[in-house]
Design a protein around this motif. Sequence first.
Motif, short mmCIF file in Angstrom:
data_model
loop_
_atom_site.label_atom_id
_atom_site.label_comp_id
_atom_site.label_asym_id
_atom_site.label_seq_id
_atom_site.Cartn_x
_atom_site.Cartn_y
_atom_site.Cartn_z
N THR A 199 0.72 -1.21 -0.21
CA THR A 199 -0.12 -0.02 0.02
C THR A 199 1.01 1.09 0.04
OG1 THR A 199 -1.53 1.43 1.33
CG2 THR A 199 -0.11 -0.20 2.46
N PHE A 200 0.36 2.43 -0.33
CA PHE A 200 1.15 3.70 -0.19
C PHE A 200 0.49 4.72 1.06
CE2 PHE A 200 1.97 2.33 -4.65
CZ PHE A 200 3.38 2.39 -4.64
N SER A 201 -0.47 4.10 1.64
CA SER A 201 -0.69 4.70 2.61
C SER A 201 0.33 5.20 3.89
CB SER A 201 -2.03 3.90 3.59
OG SER A 201 -2.68 3.44 2.76
N HIS A 202 -0.34 6.35 4.47
CA HIS A 202 0.87 6.82 5.66
C HIS A 202 1.05 5.55 6.80
CE1 HIS A 202 1.23 11.17 4.89
NE2 HIS A 202 0.47 10.71 4.09
N TYR A 203 1.81 5.70 7.59
CA TYR A 203 1.86 4.82 8.63
C TYR A 203 0.48 5.15 9.46
CZ TYR A 203 6.88 4.28 7.83
OH TYR A 203 8.11 3.72 7.36
N VAL A 204 0.08 4.10 10.37
CA VAL A 204 -1.02 4.10 11.09
C VAL A 204 -1.04 4.30 12.63
CG1 VAL A 204 -3.18 2.90 11.70
CG2 VAL A 204 -2.51 2.98 9.44
N LYS A 205 -1.67 5.23 13.12
CA LYS A 205 -1.76 5.13 14.85
C LYS A 205 -2.56 4.45 15.20
CE LYS A 205 0.92 9.39 15.99
NZ LYS A 205 0.74 10.90 15.74
N ALA A 206 -2.52 3.74 16.10
CA ALA A 206 -3.47 2.71 16.66
C ALA A 206 -3.23 2.96 18.08
CB ALA A 206 -3.08 1.30 16.59
N THR A 207 -4.55 2.92 18.80
CA THR A 207 -4.53 2.83 20.46
C THR A 207 -4.84 1.51 20.90
OG1 THR A 207 -5.56 5.32 20.23
CG2 THR A 207 -5.48 4.07 22.43
N THR A 208 -3.74 0.84 21.48
CA THR A 208 -3.92 -0.68 21.76
C THR A 208 -5.03 -0.71 23.03
OG1 THR A 208 -2.22 -0.45 23.44
CG2 THR A 208 -1.46 -0.54 21.48
N LEU A 209 -5.44 -1.88 23.13
CA LEU A 209 -6.13 -2.40 23.90
C LEU A 209 -6.08 -1.94 25.44
CD1 LEU A 209 -7.87 -5.86 23.69
CD2 LEU A 209 -8.97 -3.67 23.44
N GLN A 210 -4.45 -1.82 25.78
CA GLN A 210 -4.42 -1.48 27.03
C GLN A 210 -4.10 0.09 27.15
OE1 GLN A 210 -1.82 -5.15 29.43
NE2 GLN A 210 -0.74 -3.59 28.66
N GLY A 211 -4.35 0.38 26.07
CA GLY A 211 -4.42 2.21 26.20
C GLY A 211 -3.32 2.68 25.54
N SER A 212 -2.23 2.20 25.09
CA SER A 212 -1.15 2.99 24.60
C SER A 212 -1.11 3.22 23.15
CB SER A 212 0.29 2.23 24.98
OG SER A 212 0.35 0.93 24.63
N GLU A 213 -0.04 3.97 22.63
CA GLU A 213 0.03 4.40 21.20
C GLU A 213 0.98 3.46 20.59
OE1 GLU A 213 0.33 8.45 19.57
OE2 GLU A 213 -1.62 8.06 20.16
N GLN A 214 0.24 2.93 19.54
CA GLN A 214 1.32 2.20 18.54
C GLN A 214 1.27 2.66 17.27
OE1 GLN A 214 0.21 -2.08 18.02
NE2 GLN A 214 2.21 -2.66 18.16
N VAL B 180 -2.96 -13.08 20.29
CA VAL B 180 -3.24 -12.57 21.52
C VAL B 180 -4.10 -11.38 21.70
CG1 VAL B 180 -1.97 -11.62 23.69
CG2 VAL B 180 -0.94 -13.25 22.15
N LEU B 181 -3.93 -10.65 20.68
CA LEU B 181 -4.86 -9.47 20.51
C LEU B 181 -6.20 -9.95 20.12
CD1 LEU B 181 -5.59 -6.32 20.33
CD2 LEU B 181 -4.46 -6.38 17.80
#
Lengths: 561, 198
Positions: A199-214, B180-181
């Motif tokens: 893909t040519f998309s930008h990197y994605v920011k995710a908020t993980t289940l434990q609440g941190s940023e990835q 796991v997720l």
Amino acid sequence: MNEALQLILFLVLLAVLSPLLGKYMAKVFMGDKHIMTPVFGWLEKLVYRLSGIKSEEEMNWKTYMYGVLIFNLFGFLLLFLLQIFQVYLPLNTEKLPNVSWHLAFNTAMSFTTNTNWQSYSGENTLSYLVQMLGLTVQNFVSAATGIAVVLALIRGLTRKTTDALGNFWADMTRSVIYVLLPLSIILTIALVGQGAVQTFSHYVKATTLQGSEQVIPLGPAASQIAIKQLGTNGGGFFGANSSHPFENPTPLSNFLELLSIIIISAGLVFTFGYYMKSKGQARAIFITMFILFAVGIAVSLWAEYSHNNVLNVSGAMEGKETRFGVMNSVLWSVTTTATSNGSVNAMQDSLSPLSGLVAMFNIMLGEIIFGGVGSGLYGMIIFIILTVFIAGLMVGRTPEYLGKKIEAFEMKMAILAVLAPSIVIKLFSAIACLVPAGLAGLNNAGPHGLSEILYAFSSAAGNNGSAFAGLNTNSVFYNLMMGSGMLIGRFGIIVPVMAIAGSMARKKVTPVSSGTFRTDNWLFVMLLISVILIVGGLTFFPPLALGPIVEHSLMHLGVTF
Amino acid sequence: MKTQIFIALKFLLIMTLLTGLIYPLLMTGVAQLSYPYKANGSLIIKDGKIIGSELIGQKFDSSTYFWSRPSATGYDAIPSGGSNLGPTSKTLKALVSSRRILFAKMNSIDNMTEVPEEMIFASGSGLDPQISPRSAMMQVERIVKARHLDNNMKNILLKKINDLTEDPQLSFLGEPRINVLLLNLELDKIDGNLTNNK
């Protein structure tokens, strides 16, 4: 049980598929009609027309070699410039800064020489544009260069009293269009189907289940991974290379990538057979490679499953992925170093000492156990020349290979080709061990530290690209030392090989008689294996003894560093 | 010689266009059409927000979740990588021993040698999304206690573990494993919504 099944299936497919691919490649390079002619024939002609290539015009060895060198020089310059100016170019979605001059030098050298050593991690260093226009292109053409050189050598060995070794540009074009590109297209689609990103998309920011940023990196990865495996390049789109779930998401993708790493190099052996009009000669070379390969796998598996007294486990999972397990990690480690691929699906640095030794030894032998595409076979032919020479001395006859006399000139060139990488490995490692800049990069202490340095320069000189990756080599010292090591390791062999090709082509062929020393039987296979092991063993035993062998003994005593 | 230089330049330009531009663009087109979800990173979206990728592991160290493997990068994906610690590393020995003790203690395992390997060693990518089904089973009691799940919920959870377990591909490739997720997402579903509630 499953482990054995995977291993056996892999070896069987290798033995069954490589003759088929070899036959196809023989048709391609001999200029015959084949199944891809109707599909891509127009493209081949278009490339000739646009570049002004006269494909029927054959070259002598000097012109051919001049083509190799000048093309690689331009490729190097383009890749270097793309990196140091990436800020000003499009498709830099993450606004990555320009690459430093020494890292750009190292990376450009690395990808043009088919080494693909990486002092950086792709996801935080290179823009999508540089990955595509720079790296993907060199993945293709450096592999094609290897094939072209071996084709010239093959023609030199199988033709008589001529100067003509083929047309470099036509060989390059055919390698890319008929071999590398179609296989890459198939593999890319298979990999994306397993989960590799494209893909040519930008990197994605995710908020993980434990609440941190990835931050999740993306990119046109699958298309580059396909050719990185098929062309025995090995440079990862992401830092963790083929252990990264986006590069190698499933056990099936792992199996397909493994097969891709080795199949073209193995196929070329049989292509050689078609040129020689002798399946027996090709089979002898294939069997030699196969035996060395199988023994490497056996030793490495045994070492990795043995008990580690320091960590108190057998088959440690450090640096390995759950989905692959120990067996697939070891099989990959042997395959990637026997060939000149250098991608990894587990961290080599964390392997048991003797598994690490097998990997290192495979590289030190010159990557002739199937080896790099093209480079593996021409490296093996150098060893064949050495072997027939030694055998000739023993029986008191002028040594011959394929009816051609091996004389002083060929021997000088063969020795040069064997010495060039060996000198880099030992001399450069010694320098790195003596200066503070060399020791500064170490991640492990004790004998394992020596192994890290030794492995790095073996990888550079052998144009492998795999690493004991703990060693931080993104410094002026390592980037320059490693870059020059790759240069010597690549062209220090290509130039003598081309010289041998030229001189062999001019010779007459002596007809086979009862006194001919045969090179297609078991006796020869055994002799060849002995010469390979003795030359490799004697050259590298001392440093190996101080690195992995000492570490193995100390590990048994439970000593840590 | 001069013609060779011109050919080299033109050939490099054409190869750059063909293999560096047309090929990846074409492949991206095909990938986006045939596998849009996978080609874009297998992203999981919940309530309109991206919570991660199915393929990229996340850090799970809270007692209410199934733990993921140790990671040398702490599941930071920029950049990925392993610890690269060697087999005689003092640091690795200390790490392994403390991870072993912690996993055994948290999951009430008496025999230290039973702690699964992948739970004490960091992965190669630092992003390993999976653990072995055995490791998941060992953590069930701890989670049941921490979340006060009743017997019914526990049985549903055990069934989910079974459902989510991936056998070796084509029945013989690779190792049995569990994501796991995905498992923790199911866990949250079973237990109402406990997201972000440590």
